[in-house]
Design an enzyme around this catalytic site. Structure first.
Site, PDB file in Angstrom:
ATOM      1  CE  LYS A   1      61.990  16.843  14.183  1.00  0.00           C
ATOM      2  NZ  LYS A   1      62.781  17.689  13.276  1.00  0.00           N
TER       3      LYS A   1
ATOM      4  CD  GLU B   1      59.827  25.608  14.820  1.00  0.00           C
ATOM      5  OE1 GLU B   1      61.029  25.520  14.564  1.00  0.00           O
ATOM      6  OE2 GLU B   1      58.987  24.809  14.381  1.00  0.00           O
TER       7      GLU B   1
ATOM      8  CG  ASN C   1      43.064  64.657   2.709  1.00  0.00           C
ATOM      9  OD1 ASN C   1      43.249  63.735   1.896  1.00  0.00           O
ATOM     10  ND2 ASN C   1      43.580  65.861   2.560  1.00  0.00           N
TER      11      ASN C   1
ATOM     12  CD  GLN D   1      47.750  55.209  -1.123  1.00  0.00           C
ATOM     13  OE1 GLN D   1      46.904  56.035  -1.446  1.00  0.00           O
ATOM     14  NE2 GLN D   1      48.498  54.579  -1.998  1.00  0.00           N
TER      15      GLN D   1
ATOM     16  CE1 TYR E   1      46.251  61.404   3.391  1.00  0.00           C
ATOM     17  CE2 TYR E   1      46.956  62.534   1.394  1.00  0.00           C
ATOM     18  CZ  TYR E   1      46.637  61.367   2.055  1.00  0.00           C
ATOM     19  OH  TYR E   1      46.708  60.170   1.401  1.00  0.00           O
TER      20      TYR E   1
ATOM     21  CB  THR F   1      66.930  32.298  37.006  1.00  0.00           C
ATOM     22  OG1 THR F   1      67.941  31.556  37.674  1.00  0.00           O
ATOM     23  CG2 THR F   1      65.756  32.527  37.963  1.00  0.00           C
ATOM     24  CG  HIS F   2      70.705  32.842  34.626  1.00  0.00           C
ATOM     25  ND1 HIS F   2      71.341  34.001  34.241  1.00  0.00           N
ATOM     26  CD2 HIS F   2      70.321  33.058  35.915  1.00  0.00           C
ATOM     27  CE1 HIS F   2      71.365  34.867  35.239  1.00  0.00           C
ATOM     28  NE2 HIS F   2      70.741  34.320  36.271  1.00  0.00           N
TER      29      HIS F   2
ATOM     30  CB  SER G   1      59.976  16.108   9.056  1.00  0.00           C
ATOM     31  OG  SER G   1      60.961  15.783   8.097  1.00  0.00           O
TER      32      SER G   1
ATOM     33  CG  ASN H   1      59.079  19.489  13.139  1.00  0.00           C
ATOM     34  OD1 ASN H   1      59.795  18.941  13.965  1.00  0.00           O
ATOM     35  ND2 ASN H   1      59.232  19.342  11.836  1.00  0.00           N
TER      36      ASN H   1
ATOM     37  CB  SER I   1      45.785  52.612  -1.623  1.00  0.00           C
ATOM     38  OG  SER I   1      44.647  53.437  -1.811  1.00  0.00           O
TER      39      SER I   1
ATOM     40  CE  LYS J   1      44.353  53.772   3.988  1.00  0.00           C
ATOM     41  NZ  LYS J   1      45.422  54.857   3.998  1.00  0.00           N
TER      42      LYS J   1
END
Ligand code: ARG
Length: 456
Positions: A282, A289, A109, A321, A316, A154-155, A276, A284, A22, A324
């Site tokens: 463009k 996003e 632990n 593990q 444990y 709305t909508h 772009s 963007n 790990s 994480k």
């Protein structure tokens, strides 16, 4: 030193090493691990479990290891599994056999559970600070747009005019609750596992309260089995983070829509937009996003840890593990999302004329006209029907409501008088003067209240 091979006659197979290590991700816990070890060692000396000169060597060794890691001079070794064994092994190299005394009255632990709690609390304090910064930006934008009228939706259909400040303050409230969820989660994370040992506690006269105090925990955990085996604070963190990301994702969606030519309400600053590779014109909204996209991954991390935990017997298990990677990923995703949104909003340009124009189209004052009749004792449902007819007539004539002659109104109800034309965008928002409503007076009050909250 092969500290973990005590009863084994063979080395671990390479594939097993790779599968079980790990260190590639838990090296992030180095600071918490070293801080925890120093507090533990100090307590061992103060309780005469180790000698004071051993303590001195241990503390000096750990401190210099921390510096090595921070100078990027530390070689993390996957064959040593995790951050705890990497640091302990290096301590042997630095100070010799004395290093072996550090792990008295301790297990990995309770060590790892302590590390991750410390890490989680730091992460949440940072999230809270970032959310405060975000809220302050929202408040400044709201302050600057106390008079700007936008269509409320709305909508995703134009519904009623609202103040832009009111719309923005909705995000202040979401952030306020998000903040509260992290504050609340901190309360339950703030419990120190050290002293729980592997699971049963340890047979030494340790001072758990002292170690807790030293590490900034408010108290030691109440049950050693629970302390080493539960990760519900991480699940709670993921849940709070998922909700916060959901809020940012909704804001992202609005920024994406509002910056489109179809809306044209906002322009994203060049520094927070991308272009772009083929279309030179463009601009963007990639930041928004990606925030929307990353929200999915954060939800995934929540589900992942929930599923990991659901079948584990006490105490444990190595499955833990797996707490994480998703956790670190969410911490990084959430905090960077808040930070980048703060910058994007701070530099956002609002096209207030376009917003105001949009607010005045598509019969957004129809409800106000119905309210006009309702205030003259027409049952609201009936008023709704009358104004529906009026809207239909206006659509057929290709006109706005205020462009129809009074006679058109009066043909539908004799209660309409000349003053129906005093219904405007301004009068509409001003009329919604209820606590929590969009009137300038209420928004001013909400702003003041919000300012008080952030300064608390
Ligand atoms: N790397 C382990 C983890 O993250 C540390 C604890 C290991 N304990 C054990 N009994 N193998 O959970």
């Amino acid at each position: 030193m092969k500290p973990l091979r005590s009863r084994f006659e063979k080395d671990t197979a390479k594939v097993v090493q790779n599968y079980t290590e790990s260190i590639s991700f838990d090296k992030r816990l180095y600071r918490q691990d070293i801080t925890g070890s120093i507090a533990h060692a100090k307590m061992l000396a103060s309780r005469s479990i180790i000698d004071w000169d051993d303590l001195e060597k241990i503390v000096a060794g750990l401190t210099s290891i921390k510096e090595e890691i921070e100078r990027d001079e530390f070689t993390f070794d996957p064959s040593l599994e995790d951050i705890h064994m990497n640091i302990e092994t290096r301590l042997f190299e630095k100070i010799g056999e004395v290093a072996g005394k550090l792990h008295t009255a301790r297990s990995r632990n309770d060590q790892v559970a302590t590390d991750i709690r410390l890490y989680a609390m730091d992460a949440m304090y940072e999230t809270i600070a970032l959310l405060r910064k975000f809220q302050n930006i929202i408040l400044d934008l709201a302050e600057a747009n106390k008079e700007t009228i936008v269509p409320g939706y709305t909508h995703l259909q134009r519904a009623q005019p609202i103040l832009l400040a009111h719309h923005l303050l909705a995000y202040f409230e979401m952030a306020q609750r998000d903040l509260g969820r992290f504050e609340d989660c901190i309360k339950r994370t703030d419990s120190m596992p050290l002293g729980s040992g592997a699971l049963a506690g340890v047979p030494y006269p340790i001072d758990r309260r002292g170690v807790a105090r030293e590490l900034g925990f408010c108290e030691p955990s109440a049950n050693s089995i629970d302390a080493v085996s539960d990760r519900d604070f991480i699940i709670e963190y993921h849940a709070a983070a998922s909700i916060a990301m959901m809020h940012f994702s909704r804001l992202a969606e609005e920024i994406i829509l509002w910056s489109s030519a179809e809306f044209g309400f906002v322009e994203i600053d060049d520094a927070f937009a991308t272009s772009s590779s083929i279309m030179p014109q463009k601009k963007n909204p990639d930041v928004a996003e990606l925030a929307r996209g990353k929200t999915g991954r954060v939800y995934g991390n929540l589900i992942s840890i929930l599923v990991t935990m659901k079948g584990l017997p006490l105490a444990y298990n190595r499955d833990l593990q797996e707490d994480k990677e998703g956790f670190f990923d969410t911490v990084e995703t959430l905090n960077s999302t808040i930070e980048v949104f703060a910058g994007m909003l701070e530099s956002l340009t609002f096209n207030t004329e376009k917003m105001q124009q949009a607010a005045s189209e598509n019969y957004t004052l129809a409800t106000d006209v119905a309210d006009y009749l309702a205030k003259k004792r027409v049952p609201f449902r009936e008023a709704h029907g009358i104004v529906g007819q009026l809207v239909l007539l206006a659509i057929s004539k290709g006109k706005a409501l205020h462009e129809l002659p009074l006679t058109d109104y009066q043909n539908l109800s004799p209660l309409f008088k000349e003053d129906v034309f005093s219904i405007t965008l301004e009068s509409s928002v001003t009329a919604r003067n209820v606590p929590g409503g969009t009137s300038p007076k209420q928004v001013e009050r909400a702003l003041k209240k919000a300012r008080r909250k952030v300064n608390e």
